[in-house]
Design a protein around this motif. Structure first.
Motif, mmCIF file in Angstrom:
data_model
loop_
_atom_site.group_PDB
_atom_site.id
_atom_site.type_symbol
_atom_site.label_atom_id
_atom_site.label_comp_id
_atom_site.label_asym_id
_atom_site.label_seq_id
_atom_site.Cartn_x
_atom_site.Cartn_y
_atom_site.Cartn_z
ATOM 1 N N ASP A 87 43.769 40.960 31.288
ATOM 2 C CA ASP A 87 42.677 40.366 30.621
ATOM 3 C C ASP A 87 41.664 39.663 31.659
ATOM 4 O OD1 ASP A 87 40.547 38.943 28.989
ATOM 5 O OD2 ASP A 87 41.904 37.992 27.790
ATOM 6 N N LEU A 88 40.559 40.090 31.938
ATOM 7 C CA LEU A 88 39.832 39.783 33.291
ATOM 8 C C LEU A 88 38.888 38.480 32.767
ATOM 9 C CD1 LEU A 88 38.836 43.168 34.748
ATOM 10 C CD2 LEU A 88 40.454 41.594 35.239
ATOM 11 N N CYS A 89 38.878 38.217 31.332
ATOM 12 C CA CYS A 89 38.312 37.055 30.896
ATOM 13 C C CYS A 89 38.993 35.860 30.746
ATOM 14 C CB CYS A 89 37.790 37.241 29.590
ATOM 15 S SG CYS A 89 36.380 38.674 29.475
ATOM 16 N N ARG A 90 40.384 35.869 31.258
ATOM 17 C CA ARG A 90 41.351 34.747 31.464
ATOM 18 C C ARG A 90 41.354 34.327 32.845
ATOM 19 N NH1 ARG A 90 45.024 34.377 25.999
ATOM 20 N NH2 ARG A 90 43.229 34.780 24.815
ATOM 21 N N GLN A 91 41.852 33.334 33.177
ATOM 22 C CA GLN A 91 42.106 33.158 34.685
ATOM 23 C C GLN A 91 43.295 33.449 34.773
ATOM 24 O OE1 GLN A 91 41.172 28.931 35.978
ATOM 25 N NE2 GLN A 91 42.158 29.223 38.224
ATOM 26 N N GLY A 92 43.602 34.066 36.153
ATOM 27 C CA GLY A 92 44.943 34.838 36.328
ATOM 28 C C GLY A 92 44.769 35.466 37.694
ATOM 29 N N PRO A 93 45.589 36.264 38.087
ATOM 30 C CA PRO A 93 45.683 36.950 39.602
ATOM 31 C C PRO A 93 44.437 37.695 39.866
ATOM 32 C CG PRO A 93 47.161 38.226 38.133
ATOM 33 C CD PRO A 93 46.627 37.242 37.174
ATOM 34 N N LEU A 94 43.492 38.085 38.853
ATOM 35 C CA LEU A 94 42.233 38.649 39.075
ATOM 36 C C LEU A 94 41.381 38.288 37.601
ATOM 37 C CD1 LEU A 94 40.200 40.442 40.774
ATOM 38 C CD2 LEU A 94 41.217 42.566 39.442
ATOM 39 N N TRP A 95 40.204 37.722 37.860
ATOM 40 C CA TRP A 95 39.429 37.472 36.683
ATOM 41 C C TRP A 95 37.799 37.630 37.127
ATOM 42 C CZ3 TRP A 95 41.643 33.586 39.421
ATOM 43 C CH2 TRP A 95 41.103 32.626 39.669
ATOM 44 N N LEU A 96 37.130 37.596 36.165
ATOM 45 C CA LEU A 96 35.515 37.485 36.253
ATOM 46 C C LEU A 96 35.062 36.191 35.870
ATOM 47 C CD1 LEU A 96 34.687 40.642 34.201
ATOM 48 C CD2 LEU A 96 34.839 40.381 36.630
ATOM 49 N N ALA A 97 34.366 35.493 36.761
ATOM 50 C CA ALA A 97 34.015 33.985 36.618
ATOM 51 C C ALA A 97 32.791 34.003 37.265
ATOM 52 C CB ALA A 97 35.010 33.216 37.660
ATOM 53 N N GLU A 98 31.894 32.885 36.587
ATOM 54 C CA GLU A 98 30.512 32.556 37.231
ATOM 55 C C GLU A 98 30.786 31.494 38.271
ATOM 56 O OE1 GLU A 98 27.521 31.665 34.477
ATOM 57 O OE2 GLU A 98 28.682 32.367 32.728
ATOM 58 N N ASP A 99 29.930 31.410 39.154
ATOM 59 C CA ASP A 99 30.001 30.367 40.247
ATOM 60 C C ASP A 99 28.568 29.887 40.329
ATOM 61 O OD1 ASP A 99 28.476 32.169 41.871
ATOM 62 O OD2 ASP A 99 30.338 32.814 42.736
ATOM 63 N N GLU A 100 28.476 29.223 41.464
ATOM 64 C CA GLU A 100 27.017 28.410 41.764
ATOM 65 C C GLU A 100 25.990 29.355 42.392
ATOM 66 O OE1 GLU A 100 29.322 27.850 45.366
ATOM 67 O OE2 GLU A 100 29.842 27.644 43.067
ATOM 68 N N HIS A 101 26.583 30.554 42.941
ATOM 69 C CA HIS A 101 25.492 31.537 43.560
ATOM 70 C C HIS A 101 24.504 32.068 42.689
ATOM 71 C CE1 HIS A 101 29.135 31.134 46.233
ATOM 72 N NE2 HIS A 101 28.057 31.179 47.141
ATOM 73 N N GLN A 102 23.402 32.133 42.976
ATOM 74 C CA GLN A 102 22.097 32.613 42.161
ATOM 75 C C GLN A 102 22.347 34.089 42.463
ATOM 76 O OE1 GLN A 102 19.983 30.836 40.670
ATOM 77 N NE2 GLN A 102 19.219 32.692 39.810
ATOM 78 N N ALA A 103 22.271 34.761 41.274
ATOM 79 C CA ALA A 103 22.206 36.445 41.202
ATOM 80 C C ALA A 103 20.815 36.667 41.751
ATOM 81 C CB ALA A 103 22.312 36.835 39.781
ATOM 82 N N GLY A 104 20.968 37.896 42.273
ATOM 83 C CA GLY A 104 19.827 38.600 42.920
ATOM 84 C C GLY A 104 19.038 39.408 41.988
ATOM 85 N N ASP A 105 18.127 40.184 42.343
ATOM 86 C CA ASP A 105 17.081 41.085 41.391
ATOM 87 C C ASP A 105 18.037 42.380 41.275
ATOM 88 O OD1 ASP A 105 14.953 42.344 40.181
ATOM 89 O OD2 ASP A 105 14.350 43.158 42.181
ATOM 90 N N ILE A 106 18.193 42.578 40.134
ATOM 91 C CA ILE A 106 19.270 43.611 39.592
ATOM 92 C C ILE A 106 18.438 45.043 39.804
ATOM 93 C CG2 ILE A 106 20.698 44.824 38.012
ATOM 94 C CD1 ILE A 106 21.733 42.283 39.259
ATOM 95 N N GLY A 107 18.862 46.116 40.423
ATOM 96 C CA GLY A 107 18.325 47.372 40.530
ATOM 97 C C GLY A 107 19.249 48.415 39.761
ATOM 98 N N GLN A 108 18.502 49.511 39.013
ATOM 99 C CA GLN A 108 19.229 50.414 38.297
ATOM 100 C C GLN A 108 19.000 51.884 38.899
ATOM 101 O OE1 GLN A 108 17.941 50.339 34.386
ATOM 102 N NE2 GLN A 108 19.293 51.969 33.541
#
Length: 140
Positions: A87-108
């Motif tokens: 489950d990558l939405c819970r803290q563990g050996p690998l997870w997805l998290a937010e931090d203080e870094h500003q996201a850049g312009d998203i390309g597609q």
């Protein structure tokens, strides 16, 4: 039931880890409800923390090459089959998290390394990032 099928039973936000071409581990994040084989391949990341450990795991010094490409990313983060279904939405050996870094312009753009529906614009990336994988002509 195969390991892949077990991953699908868990629903969105879980790791689906598989071996591509018998060589490199790949990390997908499931994106639909349980039982639906839909996910997002994580192709690259910009190293911000843990750089000495990533360099050790990859055996390279060049920051740009630590996790640019799905196989390199898996090697740098020690991703293997043992993380499949996590489950990558819970803290563990690998997870997805937010931090203080500003996201850049998203390309597609179009997807890389596939033949079926390759022209569909289902590849997303941070424009101008030197850490994006794939040909530079596709990362504008």
């Amino acid at each position: 039931m195969t390991a892949r099928n077990r991953s699908l039973l868990r629903g969105p936000g879980h790791a689906y880890v598989y071996l591509a071409y018998g060589v490199s581990w790949m990390l997908n994040v499931s994106s639909e409800g349980a039982g639906t084989g839909t996910g997002v391949l994580i192709r690259a990341l910009e190293p911000l923390e843990g750089i000495p450990l990533m360099r050790e795991k990859r055996g390279v010094e060049r920051l740009r090459d630590l996790a640019r490409g799905p196989g390199r990313l898996a090697q740098a983060l020690r991703i293997d089959r043992s993380l499949d279904g996590l489950d990558l939405c819970r803290q563990g050996p690998l997870w997805l998290a937010e931090d203080e870094h500003q996201a850049g312009d998203i390309g597609q753009g179009i997807r890389i390394g596939i033949t079926k529906d390759a022209d569909r614009p289902l590849r997303f990336y941070v424009r101008g990032s030197r850490f994006v994988s794939g040909p530079r002509s596709l990362n504008g």
